[in-house]
Design a protein around this motif. Structure first.
Motif, mmCIF file in Angstrom:
data_model
loop_
_atom_site.group_PDB
_atom_site.id
_atom_site.type_symbol
_atom_site.label_atom_id
_atom_site.label_comp_id
_atom_site.label_asym_id
_atom_site.label_seq_id
_atom_site.Cartn_x
_atom_site.Cartn_y
_atom_site.Cartn_z
ATOM 1 N N THR A 111 -13.449 7.656 4.107
ATOM 2 C CA THR A 111 -14.911 7.556 4.272
ATOM 3 C C THR A 111 -15.864 8.180 4.023
ATOM 4 O OG1 THR A 111 -14.346 6.483 5.804
ATOM 5 C CG2 THR A 111 -14.273 4.585 4.435
ATOM 6 N N ASP A 112 -15.458 9.701 4.713
ATOM 7 C CA ASP A 112 -15.521 11.468 5.219
ATOM 8 C C ASP A 112 -15.817 11.359 3.884
ATOM 9 O OD1 ASP A 112 -16.386 10.423 7.747
ATOM 10 O OD2 ASP A 112 -14.828 10.781 8.761
ATOM 11 N N THR A 113 -14.298 12.015 3.195
ATOM 12 C CA THR A 113 -14.808 13.344 2.597
ATOM 13 C C THR A 113 -14.446 12.086 0.927
ATOM 14 O OG1 THR A 113 -12.196 13.121 1.992
ATOM 15 C CG2 THR A 113 -13.323 14.164 4.412
ATOM 16 N N GLY A 114 -14.114 10.568 1.273
ATOM 17 C CA GLY A 114 -14.268 10.122 -0.551
ATOM 18 C C GLY A 114 -13.235 10.925 -1.600
ATOM 19 N N LYS A 115 -12.159 11.710 -0.226
ATOM 20 C CA LYS A 115 -10.447 11.797 -1.268
ATOM 21 C C LYS A 115 -9.801 10.729 -1.029
ATOM 22 C CE LYS A 115 -6.913 14.897 -0.015
ATOM 23 N NZ LYS A 115 -6.059 15.260 1.092
ATOM 24 N N ILE A 116 -8.727 10.452 -2.359
ATOM 25 C CA ILE A 116 -7.938 9.273 -2.100
ATOM 26 C C ILE A 116 -6.918 10.028 -1.611
ATOM 27 C CG2 ILE A 116 -6.708 8.964 -4.062
ATOM 28 C CD1 ILE A 116 -7.793 9.528 -6.240
ATOM 29 N N ILE A 117 -6.928 9.192 -0.675
ATOM 30 C CA ILE A 117 -5.904 8.398 0.309
ATOM 31 C C ILE A 117 -4.421 8.205 0.362
ATOM 32 C CG2 ILE A 117 -6.889 9.788 2.314
ATOM 33 C CD1 ILE A 117 -7.605 6.972 3.029
ATOM 34 N N GLY A 118 -4.417 6.882 -0.697
ATOM 35 C CA GLY A 118 -3.409 5.943 -1.214
ATOM 36 C C GLY A 118 -4.024 4.793 -2.646
ATOM 37 N N TYR A 119 -2.924 4.124 -2.089
ATOM 38 C CA TYR A 119 -3.792 2.889 -3.210
ATOM 39 C C TYR A 119 -3.260 1.394 -2.564
ATOM 40 C CZ TYR A 119 -3.389 6.700 -5.524
ATOM 41 O OH TYR A 119 -3.423 8.764 -6.175
ATOM 42 N N HIS A 120 -3.674 0.415 -2.923
ATOM 43 C CA HIS A 120 -3.711 -0.546 -2.372
ATOM 44 C C HIS A 120 -2.919 -1.412 -3.876
ATOM 45 C CE1 HIS A 120 -4.229 -4.644 -0.782
ATOM 46 N NE2 HIS A 120 -4.634 -5.038 -1.539
ATOM 47 N N GLU A 128 1.000 -0.535 -0.373
ATOM 48 C CA GLU A 128 0.584 0.252 -0.186
ATOM 49 C C GLU A 128 0.437 1.186 -0.063
ATOM 50 O OE1 GLU A 128 -2.839 0.288 3.410
ATOM 51 O OE2 GLU A 128 -4.064 -1.989 2.322
ATOM 52 N N THR A 129 0.301 1.964 -1.198
ATOM 53 C CA THR A 129 1.175 3.619 -0.486
ATOM 54 C C THR A 129 0.181 5.042 -0.664
ATOM 55 O OG1 THR A 129 0.857 3.963 -3.140
ATOM 56 C CG2 THR A 129 2.496 3.036 -2.822
ATOM 57 N N ASP A 130 0.486 5.470 0.151
ATOM 58 C CA ASP A 130 0.199 6.955 0.043
ATOM 59 C C ASP A 130 -0.215 7.235 -1.144
ATOM 60 O OD1 ASP A 130 2.489 8.994 -0.355
ATOM 61 O OD2 ASP A 130 2.751 9.312 1.761
ATOM 62 N N GLU A 131 -0.904 8.968 -1.302
ATOM 63 C CA GLU A 131 -1.611 9.456 -2.443
ATOM 64 C C GLU A 131 -0.477 9.571 -3.612
ATOM 65 O OE1 GLU A 131 -0.844 12.810 0.228
ATOM 66 O OE2 GLU A 131 -1.693 11.004 0.664
ATOM 67 N N GLY A 185 -9.274 7.937 -10.100
ATOM 68 C CA GLY A 185 -10.285 7.597 -9.116
ATOM 69 C C GLY A 185 -9.963 6.723 -10.007
ATOM 70 N N LYS A 186 -10.018 5.717 -10.913
ATOM 71 C CA LYS A 186 -10.067 4.963 -11.401
ATOM 72 C C LYS A 186 -9.043 3.790 -10.510
ATOM 73 C CE LYS A 186 -11.927 6.833 -15.649
ATOM 74 N NZ LYS A 186 -11.760 6.793 -16.996
ATOM 75 N N ASN A 187 -9.480 2.864 -10.823
ATOM 76 C CA ASN A 187 -8.833 1.254 -11.059
ATOM 77 C C ASN A 187 -7.895 0.614 -11.946
ATOM 78 O OD1 ASN A 187 -9.350 1.190 -8.056
ATOM 79 N ND2 ASN A 187 -10.908 -0.629 -8.214
ATOM 80 N N ILE A 188 -6.862 -0.164 -12.033
ATOM 81 C CA ILE A 188 -6.022 -0.487 -13.266
ATOM 82 C C ILE A 188 -5.465 -1.449 -12.635
ATOM 83 C CG2 ILE A 188 -4.165 1.110 -12.445
ATOM 84 C CD1 ILE A 188 -3.827 1.768 -15.558
#
Length: 174
Positions: free
Chosen positions: A104-113, A22-25, A75-78
């Motif tokens: 979950t509150d803001t919908g902002k991207i916080i990272g990637y799995h 996992e990474t941050d944004e 915001g798209k998975n790849i």
């Protein structure tokens, strides 16, 4: 951290195990599972806080990562096929599923799995040739020319696609 010198020796992955990170944004590693550490040769301490590019192999064309980042930042998975570089200079090919993590509150991207698994030799051979061509174009003419070639390559195969599905489309042909 100094990049290892690549050597022509492949690490064979266990088809029953997944490499997970996992990474941050911004792409800095916040989690690496034990199998990622085992395959890459890095310890958790060496990986956490580093940009994920720590395992980027120089055989990988930059256009692949450009398109990957453009897609996930929308915001798209790849899914992508990537050749990575281990700490000892060996390499390993993986099929990676990148998923966006959002607050979950803001919908902002916080990272990637990302979870990765072994892929077939046939797909590797096809993509290694395509990636070599893209890399050659990048070195001579830049990333934009490489992207143009990739789009034309896919159109020649009869597909009009979004980049979010680029690797899936390439797999259809082989």
């Amino acid at each position: 951290m100094k990049k290892p010198i690549p050597k022509d020796e492949e690490i064979v992955l266990d088809p029953k195990r997944y490499i997970v990170s996992e990474t941050d944004e911004k792409g800095k590693i916040t989690f690496a599972n034990d199998y990622f550490c085992e395959v890459s040769g890095y310890t958790q301490e060496e990986l956490i806080g580093q940009p994920h590019s720590i395992v980027r192999h120089p055989d990988m064309p930059k256009v692949v990562f450009k398109l990957l980042w453009e897609t996930i930042q929308q915001g798209k998975n790849i899914n992508a096929v990537v050749k990575n570089l281990a700490k000892d200079g060996r390499y390993y090919w993986i099929f990676t599923e990148f998923e966006i993590r959002k607050d979950t509150d803001t919908g902002k991207i916080i990272g990637y799995h990302a979870s990765r698994k072994k892929i077939s030799r046939h797909v590797i051979e096809i993509l290694a040739d395509l990636y070599a061509k893209l890399l050659e174009i990048e070195k001579k003419e830049g990333i934009a020319a490489s992207e143009k070639y990739l789009v034309a390559f896919l159109k020649e195969k009869g597909e009009s696609i979004e980049f979010a599905n680029i690797m899936e489309e390439i797999h259809k042909f082989y």
